[in-house]
Scaffold this motif. Structure first.
Motif, PDB file in Angstrom:
ATOM      1  N   LEU A  27       0.798  -1.222   0.000  1.00 58.79           N
ATOM      2  CA  LEU A  27       0.000   0.000   0.000  1.00 58.79           C
ATOM      3  C   LEU A  27       0.837   1.283   0.000  1.00 58.79           C
ATOM      4  O   LEU A  27       0.469   2.259  -0.664  1.00 58.79           O
ATOM      5  N   VAL A  28       1.946   1.282   0.724  1.00 57.77           N
ATOM      6  CA  VAL A  28       2.785   2.496   0.755  1.00 57.77           C
ATOM      7  C   VAL A  28       3.342   2.826  -0.633  1.00 57.77           C
ATOM      8  O   VAL A  28       3.233   3.973  -1.093  1.00 57.77           O
ATOM      9  N   PRO A  29       3.937   1.854  -1.342  1.00 55.75           N
ATOM     10  CA  PRO A  29       4.409   2.167  -2.697  1.00 55.75           C
ATOM     11  C   PRO A  29       3.291   2.617  -3.635  1.00 55.75           C
ATOM     12  O   PRO A  29       3.510   3.493  -4.486  1.00 55.75           O
ATOM     13  N   LEU A  30       2.100   2.045  -3.486  1.00 59.22           N
ATOM     14  CA  LEU A  30       0.992   2.443  -4.351  1.00 59.22           C
ATOM     15  C   LEU A  30       0.533   3.868  -4.037  1.00 59.22           C
ATOM     16  O   LEU A  30       0.185   4.627  -4.950  1.00 59.22           O
ATOM     17  N   ALA A  31       0.543   4.234  -2.748  1.00 59.08           N
ATOM     18  CA  ALA A  31       0.145   5.593  -2.369  1.00 59.08           C
ATOM     19  C   ALA A  31       1.166   6.607  -2.871  1.00 59.08           C
ATOM     20  O   ALA A  31       0.807   7.625  -3.475  1.00 59.08           O
ATOM     21  N   VAL A  32       2.446   6.323  -2.642  1.00 61.69           N
ATOM     22  CA  VAL A  32       3.502   7.225  -3.116  1.00 61.69           C
ATOM     23  C   VAL A  32       3.532   7.217  -4.648  1.00 61.69           C
ATOM     24  O   VAL A  32       3.672   8.262  -5.296  1.00 61.69           O
ATOM     25  N   GLY A  33       3.385   6.030  -5.215  1.00 61.69           N
ATOM     26  CA  GLY A  33       3.392   5.894  -6.672  1.00 61.69           C
ATOM     27  C   GLY A  33       2.246   6.629  -7.324  1.00 61.69           C
ATOM     28  O   GLY A  33       2.384   7.130  -8.456  1.00 61.69           O
ATOM     29  N   PHE A  34       1.108   6.716  -6.649  1.00 60.26           N
ATOM     30  CA  PHE A  34      -0.031   7.452  -7.203  1.00 60.26           C
ATOM     31  C   PHE A  34       0.323   8.927  -7.370  1.00 60.26           C
ATOM     32  O   PHE A  34       0.010   9.542  -8.403  1.00 60.26           O
ATOM     33  N   LEU A  35       0.986   9.506  -6.374  1.00 59.00           N
ATOM     34  CA  LEU A  35       1.392  10.910  -6.458  1.00 59.00           C
ATOM     35  C   LEU A  35       2.411  11.112  -7.578  1.00 59.00           C
ATOM     36  O   LEU A  35       2.333  12.074  -8.344  1.00 59.00           O
ATOM     37  N   ALA A 107      12.185   1.481  -4.114  1.00 58.03           N
ATOM     38  CA  ALA A 107      12.173   0.777  -5.402  1.00 58.03           C
ATOM     39  C   ALA A 107      10.746   0.505  -5.871  1.00 58.03           C
ATOM     40  O   ALA A 107      10.399   0.749  -7.038  1.00 58.03           O
ATOM     41  N   LEU A 108       9.906   0.011  -4.973  1.00 57.42           N
ATOM     42  CA  LEU A 108       8.530  -0.318  -5.340  1.00 57.42           C
ATOM     43  C   LEU A 108       7.729   0.949  -5.667  1.00 57.42           C
ATOM     44  O   LEU A 108       6.872   0.938  -6.551  1.00 57.42           O
ATOM     45  N   SER A 109       7.993   2.034  -4.957  1.00 55.95           N
ATOM     46  CA  SER A 109       7.276   3.289  -5.208  1.00 55.95           C
ATOM     47  C   SER A 109       7.603   3.836  -6.592  1.00 55.95           C
ATOM     48  O   SER A 109       6.714   4.317  -7.309  1.00 55.95           O
ATOM     49  N   LEU A 110       8.873   3.773  -6.975  1.00 51.82           N
ATOM     50  CA  LEU A 110       9.270   4.262  -8.295  1.00 51.82           C
ATOM     51  C   LEU A 110       8.638   3.410  -9.401  1.00 51.82           C
ATOM     52  O   LEU A 110       8.180   3.933 -10.419  1.00 51.82           O
ATOM     53  N   ALA A 111       8.614   2.100  -9.179  1.00 46.40           N
ATOM     54  CA  ALA A 111       7.989   1.210 -10.162  1.00 46.40           C
ATOM     55  C   ALA A 111       6.482   1.461 -10.234  1.00 46.40           C
ATOM     56  O   ALA A 111       5.901   1.541 -11.325  1.00 46.40           O
ATOM     57  N   ALA A 112       5.847   1.607  -9.069  1.00 43.12           N
ATOM     58  CA  ALA A 112       4.400   1.868  -9.038  1.00 43.12           C
ATOM     59  C   ALA A 112       4.070   3.175  -9.734  1.00 43.12           C
ATOM     60  O   ALA A 112       3.068   3.278 -10.445  1.00 43.12           O
ATOM     61  N   GLY A 113       4.925   4.192  -9.551  1.00 44.04           N
ATOM     62  CA  GLY A 113       4.689   5.483 -10.195  1.00 44.04           C
ATOM     63  C   GLY A 113       4.653   5.373 -11.703  1.00 44.04           C
ATOM     64  O   GLY A 113       3.823   6.008 -12.365  1.00 44.04           O
ATOM     65  N   ALA A 114       5.545   4.552 -12.257  1.00 43.35           N
ATOM     66  CA  ALA A 114       5.585   4.379 -13.711  1.00 43.35           C
ATOM     67  C   ALA A 114       4.314   3.710 -14.219  1.00 43.35           C
ATOM     68  O   ALA A 114       3.716   4.148 -15.219  1.00 43.35           O
ATOM     69  N   TYR A 115       3.891   2.645 -13.546  1.00 44.72           N
ATOM     70  CA  TYR A 115       2.684   1.933 -13.984  1.00 44.72           C
ATOM     71  C   TYR A 115       1.431   2.787 -13.776  1.00 44.72           C
ATOM     72  O   TYR A 115       0.539   2.818 -14.626  1.00 44.72           O
ATOM     73  N   LEU A 116       1.366   3.483 -12.632  1.00 46.54           N
ATOM     74  CA  LEU A 116       0.192   4.301 -12.354  1.00 46.54           C
ATOM     75  C   LEU A 116       0.097   5.501 -13.287  1.00 46.54           C
ATOM     76  O   LEU A 116      -1.007   5.949 -13.618  1.00 46.54           O
ATOM     77  N   SER A 117       1.228   6.026 -13.731  1.00 49.38           N
ATOM     78  CA  SER A 117       1.185   7.156 -14.656  1.00 49.38           C
ATOM     79  C   SER A 117       0.485   6.768 -15.952  1.00 49.38           C
ATOM     80  O   SER A 117      -0.272   7.560 -16.524  1.00 49.38           O
ATOM     81  N   GLU A 118       0.717   5.536 -16.413  1.00 45.58           N
ATOM     82  CA  GLU A 118       0.065   5.073 -17.632  1.00 45.58           C
ATOM     83  C   GLU A 118      -1.427   4.851 -17.407  1.00 45.58           C
ATOM     84  O   GLU A 118      -2.250   5.165 -18.268  1.00 45.58           O
ATOM     85  N   ILE A 119      -1.787   4.313 -16.249  1.00 49.28           N
ATOM     86  CA  ILE A 119      -3.198   4.094 -15.940  1.00 49.28           C
ATOM     87  C   ILE A 119      -3.939   5.423 -15.868  1.00 49.28           C
ATOM     88  O   ILE A 119      -5.031   5.597 -16.432  1.00 49.28           O
ATOM     89  N   ILE A 120      -3.339   6.381 -15.153  1.00 52.76           N
ATOM     90  CA  ILE A 120      -3.970   7.692 -14.999  1.00 52.76           C
ATOM     91  C   ILE A 120      -4.036   8.420 -16.341  1.00 52.76           C
ATOM     92  O   ILE A 120      -5.058   9.026 -16.695  1.00 52.76           O
ATOM     93  N   ARG A 121      -2.957   8.361 -17.107  1.00 56.12           N
ATOM     94  CA  ARG A 121      -2.916   9.032 -18.405  1.00 56.12           C
ATOM     95  C   ARG A 121      -3.979   8.482 -19.350  1.00 56.12           C
ATOM     96  O   ARG A 121      -4.696   9.247 -20.011  1.00 56.12           O
ATOM     97  N   SER A 122      -4.107   7.151 -19.398  1.00 55.16           N
ATOM     98  CA  SER A 122      -5.110   6.554 -20.284  1.00 55.16           C
ATOM     99  C   SER A 122      -6.520   6.899 -19.825  1.00 55.16           C
ATOM    100  O   SER A 122      -7.425   7.090 -20.644  1.00 55.16           O
TER     101      SER A 122
END
Length: 236
Positions: A27-35, A107-122
């Motif tokens: 959950l922490v990487p997903l929360a940070v990754g979302f931002l 590491a997980l936050s940076l990876a989550a950010g990349a994947y979430l950016s594509e989800i949010i962008r689409s």
């Protein structure tokens, strides 16, 4: 070889104690990754000068390389960098006292950010441009239109993709045991190594992972149901 059914329950009771650390690693990487993802998505959509290419490179790299590599590079690389800086400026920083989980979360936050950016962008792209024009016509700024009109709809439409990512990162958190972080898989490995009953221990771990996944899917179903009901003007 026979399966020791009672030991599955014994292992289950021991492994389940590691659920909190597993949830933190999810959950922490997903929360940070979302931002991170939200910021990167905006940069890529509006093609902000200089930042646009950097954002594309970031997304391409982290989506194009395995997460285990990210963890290993950061786990070994950041302490090395800190040690060199500390030595050069006499900062007296001891990297061996930095919790291992911090490197994994980075590491997980940076990876989550990349994947979430594509989800949010689409999701943002899928919202009709007519709604933006309508927002502008009533005097909204780009910022107001994005965060009050477009983004809520984009996130609602992306719930299935978010769910897949949450489940994926729940399972990906198991990689952390490679750097001695005791999450579910690590706990199963420790329990199994005491008497070599690896099959039973990992069956127990699999049941726990499955249960957590079912819970995530259940929450996603309720969210989708509520969003669908709201968009149709009904009451959930």
């Amino acid at each position: 070889m026979t399966i020791d059914i009672p030991f599955i329950w014994t292992a289950f009771k021991e492994i389940i104690k590691s659920i909190p650390i597993t949830l933190i690693l999810t959950l922490v990487p997903l929360a940070v990754g979302f931002l991170i993802g939200l910021a990167v998505a905006q940069v890529r959509i509006y093609k902000i000068r200089f930042l646009h290419q950097a954002a594309n490179g970031y997304v391409s790299f982290f989506r194009g390389t395995p997460i285990i590599m990210h963890i290993m590079v950061i786990y070994y690389g950041i302490p090395l960098f800190i040690d060199q800086v500390s030595s050069k400026f006499d900062l007296n920083i001891q990297t061996n006292k930095i919790p291992i989980i911090l490197f994994v979360l980075i590491a997980l936050s940076l990876a989550a950010g990349a994947y979430l950016s594509e989800i949010i962008r689409s999701g943002i792209i899928s919202v009709s441009t007519g709604q933006l024009e309508a927002a502008y016509s009533v005097g909204m700024t780009k910022f107001q239109a994005m965060f009050r009109i477009v983004l809520p709809q984009a996130l609602a439409q992306s719930i299935p993709n978010f769910t897949n990512l949450v489940v994926g990162f729940l399972h990906t958190s198991s990689i952390a045991f490679l750097v001695s972080e005791k999450e579910l898989t690590g706990a199963a490995n420790i329990v199994a190594s005491t008497n070599l009953k690896f099959l039973e221990a990992f069956i127990a771990a699999g049941i726990i992972y499955w249960g957590l996944t079912v819970m995530v899917e259940g929450i996603s179903f309720l969210l989708e149901k509520r969003v669908t009901s709201y968009s149709r003007g009904g009451v959930s």
